[in-house]
Scaffold this motif. Sequence first.
Motif, PDB file in Angstrom:
ATOM      1  N   ILE A  62       0.844  -1.203   0.000  1.00  0.00           N
ATOM      2  CA  ILE A  62       0.000   0.000   0.000  1.00  0.00           C
ATOM      3  C   ILE A  62       0.878   1.252   0.000  1.00  0.00           C
ATOM      4  O   ILE A  62       0.599   2.226  -0.723  1.00  0.00           O
ATOM      5  CB  ILE A  62      -0.952   0.009   1.214  1.00  0.00           C
ATOM      6  CG1 ILE A  62      -2.005  -1.106   1.077  1.00  0.00           C
ATOM      7  CG2 ILE A  62      -1.630   1.377   1.346  1.00  0.00           C
ATOM      8  CD1 ILE A  62      -2.992  -0.900  -0.047  1.00  0.00           C
ATOM      9  N   GLU A  63       1.940   1.217   0.768  1.00  0.00           N
ATOM     10  CA  GLU A  63       2.837   2.368   0.837  1.00  0.00           C
ATOM     11  C   GLU A  63       3.485   2.641  -0.517  1.00  0.00           C
ATOM     12  O   GLU A  63       3.671   3.805  -0.915  1.00  0.00           O
ATOM     13  CB  GLU A  63       3.914   2.132   1.903  1.00  0.00           C
ATOM     14  CG  GLU A  63       3.399   2.133   3.334  1.00  0.00           C
ATOM     15  CD  GLU A  63       2.722   0.829   3.740  1.00  0.00           C
ATOM     16  OE1 GLU A  63       2.192   0.776   4.864  1.00  0.00           O
ATOM     17  OE2 GLU A  63       2.721  -0.130   2.936  1.00  0.00           O
ATOM     18  N   GLN A  64       3.826   1.575  -1.238  1.00  0.00           N
ATOM     19  CA  GLN A  64       4.423   1.767  -2.561  1.00  0.00           C
ATOM     20  C   GLN A  64       3.410   2.372  -3.535  1.00  0.00           C
ATOM     21  O   GLN A  64       3.747   3.252  -4.329  1.00  0.00           O
ATOM     22  CB  GLN A  64       4.928   0.429  -3.113  1.00  0.00           C
ATOM     23  CG  GLN A  64       5.720   0.554  -4.401  1.00  0.00           C
ATOM     24  CD  GLN A  64       7.029   1.312  -4.191  1.00  0.00           C
ATOM     25  OE1 GLN A  64       7.751   1.053  -3.220  1.00  0.00           O
ATOM     26  NE2 GLN A  64       7.318   2.242  -5.073  1.00  0.00           N
ATOM     27  N   PHE A  65       2.157   1.921  -3.449  1.00  0.00           N
ATOM     28  CA  PHE A  65       1.107   2.522  -4.276  1.00  0.00           C
ATOM     29  C   PHE A  65       0.957   4.009  -3.960  1.00  0.00           C
ATOM     30  O   PHE A  65       0.828   4.843  -4.865  1.00  0.00           O
ATOM     31  CB  PHE A  65      -0.219   1.800  -4.038  1.00  0.00           C
ATOM     32  CG  PHE A  65      -1.403   2.510  -4.642  1.00  0.00           C
ATOM     33  CD1 PHE A  65      -1.604   2.519  -6.016  1.00  0.00           C
ATOM     34  CD2 PHE A  65      -2.302   3.188  -3.834  1.00  0.00           C
ATOM     35  CE1 PHE A  65      -2.693   3.192  -6.575  1.00  0.00           C
ATOM     36  CE2 PHE A  65      -3.381   3.868  -4.374  1.00  0.00           C
ATOM     37  CZ  PHE A  65      -3.578   3.861  -5.756  1.00  0.00           C
ATOM     38  N   GLU A  66       0.991   4.344  -2.683  1.00  0.00           N
ATOM     39  CA  GLU A  66       0.870   5.747  -2.293  1.00  0.00           C
ATOM     40  C   GLU A  66       2.019   6.579  -2.868  1.00  0.00           C
ATOM     41  O   GLU A  66       1.818   7.693  -3.376  1.00  0.00           O
ATOM     42  CB  GLU A  66       0.844   5.867  -0.769  1.00  0.00           C
ATOM     43  CG  GLU A  66      -0.418   5.287  -0.139  1.00  0.00           C
ATOM     44  CD  GLU A  66      -0.397   5.350   1.376  1.00  0.00           C
ATOM     45  OE1 GLU A  66      -1.461   5.542   1.975  1.00  0.00           O
ATOM     46  OE2 GLU A  66       0.707   5.219   1.959  1.00  0.00           O
ATOM     47  N   GLN A  67       3.219   6.017  -2.815  1.00  0.00           N
ATOM     48  CA  GLN A  67       4.381   6.737  -3.317  1.00  0.00           C
ATOM     49  C   GLN A  67       4.274   6.958  -4.821  1.00  0.00           C
ATOM     50  O   GLN A  67       4.563   8.050  -5.329  1.00  0.00           O
ATOM     51  CB  GLN A  67       5.657   5.964  -2.995  1.00  0.00           C
ATOM     52  CG  GLN A  67       6.932   6.617  -3.508  1.00  0.00           C
ATOM     53  CD  GLN A  67       8.166   5.785  -3.203  1.00  0.00           C
ATOM     54  OE1 GLN A  67       8.139   4.903  -2.356  1.00  0.00           O
ATOM     55  NE2 GLN A  67       9.246   6.065  -3.907  1.00  0.00           N
ATOM     56  N   GLU A  68       3.868   5.934  -5.561  1.00  0.00           N
ATOM     57  CA  GLU A  68       3.830   6.032  -7.006  1.00  0.00           C
ATOM     58  C   GLU A  68       2.650   6.860  -7.508  1.00  0.00           C
ATOM     59  O   GLU A  68       2.749   7.526  -8.535  1.00  0.00           O
ATOM     60  CB  GLU A  68       3.767   4.627  -7.622  1.00  0.00           C
ATOM     61  CG  GLU A  68       4.978   3.756  -7.335  1.00  0.00           C
ATOM     62  CD  GLU A  68       6.248   4.275  -7.985  1.00  0.00           C
ATOM     63  OE1 GLU A  68       6.146   5.033  -8.968  1.00  0.00           O
ATOM     64  OE2 GLU A  68       7.338   3.930  -7.504  1.00  0.00           O
ATOM     65  N   SER A  69       1.535   6.825  -6.801  1.00  0.00           N
ATOM     66  CA  SER A  69       0.322   7.504  -7.270  1.00  0.00           C
ATOM     67  C   SER A  69       0.164   8.912  -6.719  1.00  0.00           C
ATOM     68  O   SER A  69      -0.561   9.737  -7.281  1.00  0.00           O
ATOM     69  CB  SER A  69      -0.920   6.695  -6.881  1.00  0.00           C
ATOM     70  OG  SER A  69      -1.093   6.682  -5.467  1.00  0.00           O
ATOM     71  N   GLY A  70       0.821   9.190  -5.602  1.00  0.00           N
ATOM     72  CA  GLY A  70       0.614  10.463  -4.935  1.00  0.00           C
ATOM     73  C   GLY A  70      -0.633  10.495  -4.074  1.00  0.00           C
ATOM     74  O   GLY A  70      -0.999  11.537  -3.529  1.00  0.00           O
ATOM     75  N   LEU A  71      -1.294   9.354  -3.940  1.00  0.00           N
ATOM     76  CA  LEU A  71      -2.513   9.256  -3.145  1.00  0.00           C
ATOM     77  C   LEU A  71      -2.210   8.716  -1.752  1.00  0.00           C
ATOM     78  O   LEU A  71      -1.246   7.977  -1.552  1.00  0.00           O
ATOM     79  CB  LEU A  71      -3.519   8.317  -3.821  1.00  0.00           C
ATOM     80  CG  LEU A  71      -4.116   8.784  -5.145  1.00  0.00           C
ATOM     81  CD1 LEU A  71      -4.747   7.608  -5.883  1.00  0.00           C
ATOM     82  CD2 LEU A  71      -5.159   9.873  -4.893  1.00  0.00           C
TER      83      LEU A  71
END
Length: 354
Positions: free
Chosen positions: A54-63
């Motif tokens: 989830i943290e990686q998704f947040e980093q890549e998406s800005g969300l």
Amino acid sequence: MRTTPGAGIALTVLTAFALTACSVAGGSTPSASESAGTVTLVTHDSFHLSDGLIEQFEQESGLTVKQVAPGDGGALVNQLILTKDSPLGDVVYGIDNSFASRAIDAGVLDPYTSEVPAAEDAAQYAPDDSGSLTAVDFGDVCLNIDTTWFAAHGVAEPTTLDDLTAPEYRDLTVVTNAATSSPGLSFLLATIGAKGEDGWQAYWTALKDNGLKVAESWSDAYYSDFSGGGGGGARPIALSYASSPPETVTDEAAGPTTAAMLGTCFRQVEYAGVIHGAANPEGAQQLIDFLLSDAVQEDIPGSMYMYPVSSTAALPEAWEQWAPLPEDPWTVDPAEISANRDQWVRDWTELVVG
């Protein structure tokens, strides 16, 4: 401890995901500044991904991902319907094929068709042609047995649905509530598929008379009541999944300490969808694409006991040996489920829970 088969390739795959995720407006890749904000993910209470995904998704998406878990699969759909005018979040994960038509008919979902590679595999599991739900994983809900308990007590292991009504298995079985739990409803459907419209109620009466226990959720049944779930429960037969036994392996030479009763299974598919009235529908779509990424698809077996829908996702080696899918799970026609589910659940509740 649960394994994390896909975590090692998470960065590579999620970077690729970030480059392919599309926005509704123009199909171009949103930058972090364009997509910055919060996306609220509403899930059942068994949702889990390995640390860092989830943290990686947040980093890549800005969300920023906020998670809300109102209960098991049945409770999840109920809450989406009850809060339709004031949505709980932006995207939902965990609606399964036994509740899918209810969510779609209630208008709590907006259509979205993902274009990531795994979406083609997911399409074969679509509950209808509305585009309201995207399949993320599937598995077979089956009764599991604690093989060490049966060996220690000198009792033959049960293999069929009918075995569970025999005197030697009195007070040994725990299932989940068909009105609030998606595995519970799946098992009810398995018995309807096996016994037919005219025979399933008699079967459940026999189960109840033989000391059946009904838990409110899968986690309660498996981790608290099941003797093989690690929580010190007293019952050696519990409703879970065909893929659960590999998680009980502590000695590879000895193998798992539990086994699935493959003659009791019902095929379950879990979906994600954009919630109608979402504050951040674009973020919801990105999160659905993320759930179909290789990193998440390869993490699902170790984190949520389910099979990924992606045909290219690697499975843990232990699953090839100890988590076979049943060749002929019990089925009920989706149209029959849609037409009769609510009445079946009411009848089951009155008969079993009272």
